[in-house]
Design a protein around this motif. Structure first.
Motif, PDB file in Angstrom:
ATOM      1  N   MET A 191       0.938  -0.965  -0.038  1.00 36.94           N
ATOM      2  CA  MET A 191       0.060   0.041   0.030  1.00 36.94           C
ATOM      3  C   MET A 191       1.042   1.278   0.085  1.00 36.94           C
ATOM      4  N   THR A 192       0.564   2.204  -1.005  1.00 37.57           N
ATOM      5  CA  THR A 192       1.291   3.505  -0.865  1.00 37.57           C
ATOM      6  C   THR A 192       0.949   4.344  -0.064  1.00 37.57           C
ATOM      7  N   THR A 193       1.418   5.472   0.117  1.00 34.20           N
ATOM      8  CA  THR A 193       0.943   6.524   1.215  1.00 34.20           C
ATOM      9  C   THR A 193      -0.239   7.401   0.644  1.00 34.20           C
ATOM     10  N   ASP A 214     -10.288   4.407   7.477  1.00 34.28           N
ATOM     11  CA  ASP A 214      -9.657   5.730   7.973  1.00 34.28           C
ATOM     12  C   ASP A 214     -10.429   6.747   6.896  1.00 34.28           C
ATOM     13  N   ALA A 215     -10.665   6.653   5.748  1.00 33.21           N
ATOM     14  CA  ALA A 215     -10.993   7.531   5.070  1.00 33.21           C
ATOM     15  C   ALA A 215     -12.487   7.985   5.386  1.00 33.21           C
ATOM     16  N   PRO A 217      -1.036  13.615   6.015  1.00 32.19           N
ATOM     17  CA  PRO A 217      -0.470  13.342   4.626  1.00 32.19           C
ATOM     18  C   PRO A 217      -1.649  12.157   3.920  1.00 32.19           C
ATOM     19  N   ARG A 218      -2.196  11.175   4.903  1.00 33.52           N
ATOM     20  CA  ARG A 218      -3.067  10.230   4.256  1.00 33.52           C
ATOM     21  C   ARG A 218      -4.579  10.510   4.153  1.00 33.52           C
ATOM     22  N   THR A 219      -4.920  11.143   5.250  1.00 34.48           N
ATOM     23  CA  THR A 219      -6.278  11.366   5.445  1.00 34.48           C
ATOM     24  C   THR A 219      -6.884  12.696   5.360  1.00 34.48           C
ATOM     25  N   ARG A 242     -10.915  17.211   4.960  1.00 35.60           N
ATOM     26  CA  ARG A 242     -11.159  18.337   4.314  1.00 35.60           C
ATOM     27  C   ARG A 242     -12.386  18.626   3.207  1.00 35.60           C
ATOM     28  N   MET A 243     -12.591  17.229   2.714  1.00 37.00           N
ATOM     29  CA  MET A 243     -14.025  17.226   1.908  1.00 37.00           C
ATOM     30  C   MET A 243     -14.879  17.106   2.909  1.00 37.00           C
ATOM     31  N   GLY A 244     -14.909  16.475   3.949  1.00 38.93           N
ATOM     32  CA  GLY A 244     -15.930  16.420   4.759  1.00 38.93           C
ATOM     33  C   GLY A 244     -16.375  17.522   5.283  1.00 38.93           C
TER      34      GLY A 244
END
Length: 67
Positions: free
Chosen positions: A1-3, A10-11, A35-37, A42-44
């Motif tokens: 799994m990449t960053t 988690d998302a 960095p990941r979530t 921000r979208m939420g």
């Protein structure tokens, strides 16, 4: 799994946290920069802010009698 790949749980949790924070009227800068979530947070946050704007706009139209 990449960053860039984030587990769905988690998302979704980050998205929900963003919505909750927006509805409470404050933004968690640390979560927004994560960095990941961070993008999900921000979208939420943005989705909830748009929802608030639309709700207030509707209330304003009702009070002005333009519905």
């Amino acid at each position: 799994m990449t960053t860039r790949e984030v587990p769905m749980d988690d998302a979704l949790l980050a998205y929900d946290a963003g919505r909750v924070d927006a509805l409470a009227g404050h933004r968690d800068a640390e979560r927004a920069r994560h960095p990941r979530t961070g993008a999900d947070y921000r979208m939420g946050f943005l989705d909830a802010r748009i929802e608030i704007f639309r709700m207030l706009s509707s209330a304003r139209r009702i009070l002005e009698g333009n519905d």
